[in-house]
Scaffold this active site. Structure first.
Site, PDB file in Angstrom:
ATOM      1  N   SER A 123      -0.719  -5.263   0.151  1.00 25.78           N
ATOM      2  CA  SER A 123      -0.816  -4.503  -1.099  1.00 25.78           C
ATOM      3  C   SER A 123      -1.174  -5.381  -2.295  1.00 25.78           C
ATOM      4  CB  SER A 123       0.508  -3.776  -1.373  1.00 25.78           C
ATOM      5  OG  SER A 123       0.755  -2.805  -0.390  1.00 25.78           O
ATOM      6  N   GLU A 147      26.207   3.451  -4.489  1.00 26.98           N
ATOM      7  CA  GLU A 147      24.950   4.181  -4.334  1.00 26.98           C
ATOM      8  C   GLU A 147      23.743   3.328  -4.690  1.00 26.98           C
ATOM      9  OE1 GLU A 147      27.503   5.349  -6.239  1.00 26.98           O
ATOM     10  OE2 GLU A 147      28.339   6.657  -4.676  1.00 26.98           O
ATOM     11  N   HIS A 150       0.372  -3.329   8.787  1.00 26.68           N
ATOM     12  CA  HIS A 150      -0.638  -2.499   8.143  1.00 26.68           C
ATOM     13  C   HIS A 150      -1.777  -2.237   9.119  1.00 26.68           C
ATOM     14  CE1 HIS A 150       0.575  -3.932   3.828  1.00 26.68           C
ATOM     15  NE2 HIS A 150       1.498  -3.198   4.420  1.00 26.68           N
TER      16      HIS A 150
END
Length: 533
Positions: A99, A226, A457
């Site tokens: 990326s 969380e 990828h």
């Protein structure tokens, strides 16, 4: 009659096949042709550009997500855009990109090396010394748009310092250098990516910054059950700096209107008309997956909510804006070998595109806005076998003629060891039987051909979809570096902005002024060519 009723009741796919008869297909094709014949080329200069990136969203991901959401004959939001092309994704040194280099190609128009961001192909990964040389730093769309007086923004569901968003503003020899604790001893003269966002251009001039990555931006980032501090693939800041607070001080000194929403409610309560700069860092690490947000973490905004708010804030600039929106977790889901999660994240991108188009329409700026949807690279997801039309894309395709064991429609060519579902029984290799497992689960990992640490990828081409000013320029196979060229042309900024200067000079009727502008343009062009050589 009762037999037919029972067949339709227990096999609804027959009903769908019965409806979609010869007349349906002919009518569908005719309507498609009629729309195509009525297409007009929008040649007005774009005031705004929005570039949506589905990270890791290869062609098979788009197809599978469409079937998952809309069945075979449906469409995702961007698949009804007027124009479609394709992009080649290879990098300077690899057939399959990451990326970082693909983001640089999309935002700066330069093919570079895997693992690098915002630098030319002369810089190899880890080459800090090469990355600080100005001649090796490439100029991104964000900087060009800012120089033209436009507002700019980045929105992502990843860390804001992660590869794709960082390719908009950072110049580094290693995409992993997100914070100070990742900087090696030999790279002390190089800034980490988080510092570049807050300290340098174009990062510090973004009007909108939204995503995750709080632990890269501040030391001792607060953690909750969380929202824990992540480790492993990323880093935590330890230099006692709070770059979020430093960003706020910058804006206070500039005397501008800014907002720093901490959660979904604060973001949605924001008065966009009174906000010129927005920094929303909603997570220590990446965002959780969308299906997890719906169940547990209520305070995290959706990609659609961030994208639409960004458009409203950026619209305050009368000269227009450039916005990049990344659906980052498609890639994360594929890396972990979980196709349903990847498809779910792709649907989130579809919602974000649809919601954004509605905002543009309501604001009366749709025709002035070039909207592009594409991907930086693909993954190794496959759609195979001969599953029945109308069946679940997450289900079974059939049984293998070789081992008589079922297999799923979706599989991976490469994936993590959890996807490598083979065992040895009595000296024979036996494949796991997916018919005995819930293959529709978010956690299900289908079979892979080659076991790796994680799914790699893919090297396939990706599609590019566009609507708005000069969208028709996406019409065939293109290099990935073509995208920023089209954006600059649609905007008439960068080297394409010279055309506007020349036109103004000609309209003025002053031959001397026109001659001066032509001379300047010629000199600039020669300078650019010299630099390229």
């Amino acid at each position: 009659m009762s037999v037919i009723f029972l067949l339709l009741l227990f096999c609804p796919c027959l009903l769908a096949l019965q409806v979609l008869d010869e007349n349906y297909w002919k009518k569908t094709s005719y309507e498609d042709l009629k729309e195509s014949l009525n297409l007009k080329q929008n040649k007005r200069i774009a005031k705004n550009v929005i570039l949506f990136i589905g990270d890791g969203m290869g062609p098979n991901t788009v197809t599978a997500a469409r079937i998952y959401k809309e069945k075979e004959e449906g469409y995702l939001s961007w698949e009804r855009f007027d124009h479609v092309g394709a992009l080649k994704t290879y990098s300077n040194n690899k057939m399959v990109p990451d990326s970082g280099c693909s983001g640089t190609a999309l935002f700066a128009g330069v093919k570079t090396n895997v693992g690098t961001l915002g630098v030319s192909a002369d810089v190899q990964r880890y080459d800090c010394d090469g990355s600080v040389l100005e001649k090796n730093r490439v100029t991104t769309l964000a900087k060009i748009a800012q120089d033209a007086g436009k507002a700019t923004g980045i929105v992502t569901t990843a860390r804001i310092t992660h590869a794709t968003p960082a390719a908009m503003y950072a110049h580094t020899a290693n995409r992993d250098w997100e914070c100070d604790t990742k900087m090696p001893y030999y790279a002390q003269q190089c800034k980490d990516i988080a510092r570049q966002l807050v300290e340098d251009e174009p990062g510090k001039n973004f009007n909108v910054i939204m995503g995750g990555g709080r632990q890269q931006l501040m030391t001792d980032s607060p953690a909750t059950p969380e929202d824990p501090i992540a480790d492993g693939w990323t880093c935590t800041r330890a230099d006692n700096r709070n770059l979020i607070a430093e960003w706020a001080r910058q804006k206070e000194m500039q005397g501008v209107r800014y907002a720093m929403p901490k959660n979904k409610k604060e973001l949605l309560d924001l008065d966009a008309t009174k906000t010129d700069y927005l920094l929303g860092i909603f997570r220590n690490d990446h965002f959780p997956f969308a299906y997890e947000i719906n169940d547990t973490v209520k305070e995290i905004p959706s990609l659609e909510e961030m994208a639409t708010t960004a458009v409203k804030v950026l619209s305050n600039n009368k000269k227009g804006f450039f916005l990049m929106v990344e659906s980052a977790l498609i890639d994360n889901a594929h890396h972990s070998g979980r196709p349903r999660v990847a498809l779910s994240e792709t649907i989130e991108l579809s919602k974000a595109v649809q919601g954004t188009m509605k905002v543009l329409e309501a604001a009366g700026i749709k025709d002035d806005t070039l909207v592009i949807v594409t991907s930086d690279h693909s993954h190794t997801l496959t759609i195979s076998g001969y599953p029945d039309r109308g069946s679940s894309i997450l289900g079974l395709a059939g049984k293998s003629e070789v081992d008589n064991i079922s297999y799923t429609s979706l599989n991976y060519a490469t994936a993590g060891i959890a996807n490598y579902k083979y065992s040895v029984v009595n000296g024979s290799v036996v494949r796991e039987d997916p018919s005995k497992i819930d293959t529709t689960s978010f956690e299900y990992r289908p079979q892979a051909g080659v076991p790796l640490v994680e799914n790699s990828h893919g090297g396939s081409d990706v599609f590019v979809y566009a609507t708005g000013p000069y969208a028709y320029l996406f019409h065939r196979m293109h290099e990935q570096t073509y995208v920023p060229e089209v954006i600059q042309y649609a905007f008439r900024i960068g080297h394409h902005g010279q055309q506007i200067l020349l036109a103004k000079a000609r309209r003025s009727g002053s031959s001397m002024m026109a001659s001066s502008v032509i001379l300047i343009i010629t000199m600039l062009s020669m300078f650019r060519l010299t630099n390229f050589i």
